[in-house]
Design an enzyme around this catalytic site. Structure first.
Site, PDB file in Angstrom:
ATOM      1  N   SER A 182       0.796  -1.229   0.000  1.00 11.73           N
ATOM      2  CA  SER A 182       0.000   0.000   0.000  1.00 11.73           C
ATOM      3  C   SER A 182       0.830   1.281   0.000  1.00 11.73           C
ATOM      4  CB  SER A 182      -0.981   0.000   1.177  1.00 11.73           C
ATOM      5  OG  SER A 182      -0.311  -0.295   2.375  1.00 11.73           O
ATOM      6  N   HIS A 210      -5.371  -3.198  -3.062  1.00 12.39           N
ATOM      7  CA  HIS A 210      -5.022  -2.197  -4.083  1.00 12.39           C
ATOM      8  C   HIS A 210      -4.923  -2.763  -5.494  1.00 12.39           C
ATOM      9  CE1 HIS A 210      -4.172   0.820  -1.002  1.00 12.39           C
ATOM     10  NE2 HIS A 210      -3.669  -0.176  -0.308  1.00 12.39           N
ATOM     11  N   LYS A 242     -11.376   1.089  -1.938  1.00 10.08           N
ATOM     12  CA  LYS A 242     -10.406   1.601  -2.901  1.00 10.08           C
ATOM     13  C   LYS A 242     -11.044   1.629  -4.302  1.00 10.08           C
ATOM     14  CE  LYS A 242      -7.376   1.072   0.648  1.00 10.08           C
ATOM     15  NZ  LYS A 242      -7.014   0.155   1.716  1.00 10.08           N
TER      16      LYS A 242
HETATM   17  C1  PLP Z   1      -6.846  -0.036   3.069  1.00  8.72           C
HETATM   18  C2  PLP Z   1      -6.309  -1.367   3.382  1.00  8.72           C
HETATM   19  C3  PLP Z   1      -6.934  -2.209   4.292  1.00  8.72           C
HETATM   20  C4  PLP Z   1      -8.072  -1.748   5.149  1.00  8.72           C
HETATM   21  O1  PLP Z   1      -9.241  -1.694   4.442  1.00  8.72           O
HETATM   22  P1  PLP Z   1     -10.428  -0.775   5.000  1.00  8.72           P
HETATM   23  O2  PLP Z   1     -11.622  -1.281   4.315  1.00  8.72           O
HETATM   24  O3  PLP Z   1     -10.068   0.609   4.643  1.00  8.72           O
HETATM   25  O4  PLP Z   1     -10.464  -1.001   6.492  1.00  8.72           O
HETATM   26  C5  PLP Z   1      -6.453  -3.488   4.429  1.00  8.72           C
HETATM   27  N1  PLP Z   1      -5.373  -3.912   3.741  1.00  8.72           N
HETATM   28  C6  PLP Z   1      -4.717  -3.116   2.893  1.00  8.72           C
HETATM   29  C7  PLP Z   1      -3.524  -3.636   2.158  1.00  8.72           C
HETATM   30  C8  PLP Z   1      -5.154  -1.813   2.695  1.00  8.72           C
HETATM   31  O5  PLP Z   1      -4.485  -1.003   1.889  1.00  8.72           O
END
Ligand code: PLP
Length: 394
Positions: A182, A210, A242
């Site tokens: 991320s 992502h 995302k």
């Molecule tokens: C954003 C993210 C999460 C968390 O997801 P949310 O739905 O925002 O709680 C988990 N793992 C990764 C790799 C992320 O980038």
């Protein structure tokens, strides 16, 4: 008015330390939708730090689906999935996701953070260790802590380092990695890690927050990129915050794992189901991701990534080796990163500086994210501005 406070000294001291180290975090209020053109304090900015990679967070089709689902099923989940909070829109979304990715079952979670806590805390324990990449997302690390499982981390994206940890372990456990990292934007060596897990008889889990929606055949992300399937990747977590442009998360897995998680994943059992209206909007988002419009959006994103890299590789800065929508430029020092971010702001570009502890000390960066919602002109503005700010800096 004299402030009345009984805040403990250690709280105030922790805040003061953060301030002095240029690490204080605070929220900023947007008076507009996500991207690309945001309004903050009556000023217009083009934002390059959102995870809305396909530009769906404010898409009319999703807004309409949210409205129409709410009109039939209401806004609130009402209870947990297991009591009476699992409504028809949740079920439809689970089935559509399972079809899309080729898994027997999908289970919804309210956030990605909770999905990771839920899955890892159910599958690991004192006798079943967790081995994970050093740069894995905080929620994967926290899942292992919640499980009270032995936690070992291998060198970033280093299969040999992971193998040493698996070989050394006396009991088999869970090997887990981000699909796309991320804060760095690179992709894990998934095919090799999958092989390693099966050779050592370990469970294998990938968090593709992502990647899903952004690339691969039909937008299937890392799964498709690495040529994996429900056998070689038995536990796949995805999030809706995302590329999907909504909120929530899921795990795609087998009947057996899903039945097991339904009994033992506490962050699944003891929490209210996501809003059915959100499930309706997310199903519309999935249909869009699978459609010709979804492919056009992925193609536009890929063109933006290529243009951006070609422009920034010519600048005297450290551009990280990433082929995804996450394109970080490492600045190093936290104060310097804030300064670059402020200069960009004065040119109408919004990109928050990412600092420790989110990234390692001395590796503060501009985490630039690109989106299909950006126009070619937005990309030109970004690259021209970076050129001005970064070449003046050295
Ligand atoms: C954003 C993210 C999460 C968390 O997801 P949310 O739905 O925002 O709680 C988990 N793992 C990764 C790799 C992320 O980038």
């Amino acid at each position: 008015m004299k402030p009345v406070s009984n805040t403990p000294d250690w709280v105030l001291a922790a805040l003061e330390t953060r301030r002095q180290e240029d690490l204080m975090r605070r929220t900023i209020t947007l008076d507009s939708p996500q991207i690309p053109h945001t309004q903050i304090d009556s000023q217009q900015y083009t934002a390059f730090c959102s995870n809305d990679y396909l530009g769906l967070a404010n898409h009319p089709t999703l807004i309409k689906a949210m409205h129409s689902t709410a009109e039939i099923y209401g806004v609130g989940g009402g209870s947990s999935h297991l009591v009476c909070g699992h409504l028809a829109p949740h079920q439809r979304l689970e089935e559509a996701l399972a079809d899309w990715l080729g898994y027997e079952r999908v289970m919804l979670f309210s956030t990605g953070y909770m999905a990771n806590l839920g899955v890892i805390s159910a599958l690991a324990d004192k006798h079943r260790p967790v081995v994970q990449d050093k740069l894995n997302h905080a929620s994967l690390i926290d899942g292992a802590l919640l499980a009270q499982a032995p936690l070992r981390r291998y060198l970033h994206a280093d299969v040999a380092s992971a193998e040493r940890l698996l070989a050394k372990s006396t009991s088999s456990g869970l090997l887990v990695t981000d699909g796309v990292f991320s804060m760095d934007g690179d992709v894990a060596p998934l095919a090799e890690l999958s092989k390693l897990a099966s050779q050592h008889d370990w469970m294998f889990m990938v968090d593709d927050a992502h990647g899903l929606g952004c690339f691969g055949e039909n937008g299937r992300g890392c799964l498709s990129l690495a040529g994996l399937d429900s056998v070689s990747l038995p536990i796949l977590v995805g999030t809706f915050g995302k590329a999907f442009g909504t909120a929530g998360a899921f795990v795609a897995t087998s009947h057996d794992y899903a039945d097991y998680l339904t009994q033992f994943a506490r962050p699944y059992v003891y929490t209210t189901a996501m809003s059915p209206a959100m499930a309706g909007a997310t199903l519309a988002s999935l249909q869009l991701i699978q459609s010709a419009e979804g492919q056009e959006r992925r193609d536009r994103l890929a063109r933006h990534i290529a243009y951006f890299r070609q422009r920034v590789e010519a600048l005297p800065v450290e551009l990280m080796p990433s082929a995804t929508a996450i394109q970080p430029i490492v600045i190093g020092d936290s104060a310097a990163a804030i300064q670059v971010s402020e200069k960009l702001k004065s040119l109408g570009i919004w990109c928050t500086a990412i600092r420790p502890p989110t990234v390692p000390t001395g590796r503060a960066r501009l985490r630039i994210t690109l989106s299909a919602a950006h126009s070619d002109e937005d990309l030109v503005l970004l690259c021209d501005s970076l050129e001005r700010v970064l070449t003046a800096n050295v």
